[in-house]
Design an enzyme around this catalytic site. Sequence first.
Site, PDB file in Angstrom:
ATOM      1  N   PRO A  86      -9.849  -5.488   4.408  1.00 41.70           N
ATOM      2  CA  PRO A  86      -8.698  -6.100   5.637  1.00 41.70           C
ATOM      3  C   PRO A  86      -9.144  -8.124   6.657  1.00 41.70           C
ATOM      4  O   PRO A  86      -8.595  -8.208   7.299  1.00 41.70           O
ATOM      5  CB  PRO A  86      -9.386  -5.055   7.073  1.00 41.70           C
ATOM      6  CG  PRO A  86      -9.427  -4.271   6.393  1.00 41.70           C
ATOM      7  CD  PRO A  86      -9.666  -4.829   4.376  1.00 41.70           C
ATOM      8  N   GLU A 113     -15.992   2.545   2.366  1.00 46.10           N
ATOM      9  CA  GLU A 113     -15.864   1.037   3.092  1.00 46.10           C
ATOM     10  C   GLU A 113     -15.976  -0.087   3.079  1.00 46.10           C
ATOM     11  O   GLU A 113     -16.534  -1.477   3.714  1.00 46.10           O
ATOM     12  CB  GLU A 113     -17.282   1.638   4.008  1.00 46.10           C
ATOM     13  CG  GLU A 113     -17.139   3.147   4.912  1.00 46.10           C
ATOM     14  CD  GLU A 113     -16.142   3.209   6.224  1.00 46.10           C
ATOM     15  OE1 GLU A 113     -16.771   2.230   6.830  1.00 46.10           O
ATOM     16  OE2 GLU A 113     -15.528   3.683   5.986  1.00 46.10           O
ATOM     17  N   ARG A 150       9.418 -10.045  -6.450  1.00 37.86           N
ATOM     18  CA  ARG A 150      11.013 -10.331  -6.521  1.00 37.86           C
ATOM     19  C   ARG A 150      11.318 -12.040  -6.425  1.00 37.86           C
ATOM     20  O   ARG A 150      12.541 -12.077  -6.817  1.00 37.86           O
ATOM     21  CB  ARG A 150      11.306 -10.129  -5.010  1.00 37.86           C
ATOM     22  CG  ARG A 150      10.628 -10.497  -4.136  1.00 37.86           C
ATOM     23  CD  ARG A 150      11.023  -9.657  -2.302  1.00 37.86           C
ATOM     24  NE  ARG A 150      12.390  -9.978  -2.043  1.00 37.86           N
ATOM     25  CZ  ARG A 150      12.508 -11.373  -1.602  1.00 37.86           C
ATOM     26  NH1 ARG A 150      11.700 -11.858  -1.268  1.00 37.86           N
ATOM     27  NH2 ARG A 150      13.482 -10.784  -0.362  1.00 37.86           N
ATOM     28  N   ASP A 164      15.971 -16.069   2.728  1.00 36.85           N
ATOM     29  CA  ASP A 164      15.236 -14.889   3.155  1.00 36.85           C
ATOM     30  C   ASP A 164      14.753 -15.282   4.936  1.00 36.85           C
ATOM     31  O   ASP A 164      14.510 -16.712   5.326  1.00 36.85           O
ATOM     32  CB  ASP A 164      14.726 -14.298   2.674  1.00 36.85           C
ATOM     33  CG  ASP A 164      14.786 -13.371   1.544  1.00 36.85           C
ATOM     34  OD1 ASP A 164      15.061 -13.014   1.562  1.00 36.85           O
ATOM     35  OD2 ASP A 164      13.720 -13.104   0.638  1.00 36.85           O
TER      36      ASP A 164
END
Length: 244
Positions: A86, A113, A150, A164
């Site tokens: 994160p 963690e 993809r 897209d």
Amino acid sequence: MKIKIITLFKEMFIPFLETSIIKRAINNNLVEVELIDLRAYANDKHNHVDDTPYGGGVGMVIKVDVVKRALDANKTNASKVILTTPKGKTYNQQIVNSLAKEKEIIILCGHYEGFDERVCQYVDEEISIGDYVLTGGEIAAMVIADSVIRLQKDVLTKGSYEDDSFQTGLLEYPQYTRPFNFLGSEVPQVLVNGNHEEIRKYRLYESLKTTYLRRKDLFSKYELNQEEQEMLEKIKKEALQTTK
Ligand code: 6GU
């Protein structure tokens, strides 16, 4: 391209790799995916991959020596090593496009963690998939793998990703299929008239309009041509009309 995923939870990837487009891409040798168990690189008798944090606190931290052994055993000269965290750079289509050109990527999945900070010196890029917290990096690794796979040659039908959302820099225009009339709601007439230039203009207009209404921020990185500028002026005027 080869994608190696280092994880404590290989089983999470099985349905992802055995479904639909990703499964077909693997079966057609358009991409190779290898799942690597981090625990195989533990070196104590209990196969510990994590330990309690120095300085105290809750949770467990993944050990740097275990990660280093896993990377040493699996890295090649061609490998680009990605850590899911994160704290990483927020993932976007620009990063996808650049990763899609690599010969080999290794994705290290975090858990608990997080990692011992010293793991960072052995990775090329730290990536987060958005501003929220997941229990581990596995879902992020699937997001990265899916978005990169993809774009590999022959995975999708030609042209199917060029329009897209985010690939052009604008959000995508709306799509419709049969029935023409659903509970009184009809498909825009322009799409059934067969006039390709009219359809192109309609789609461009709708792309600009959706982007303007939902993601104005995307225009800061998008260079409008003359036609698009004129359309956007019209969209802005119409937006003002409807709020009056
Ligand atoms: Cl890559 N990992 C975790 N644990 N949480 C996240 C993330 C990654 N990206 C957004 N949230």
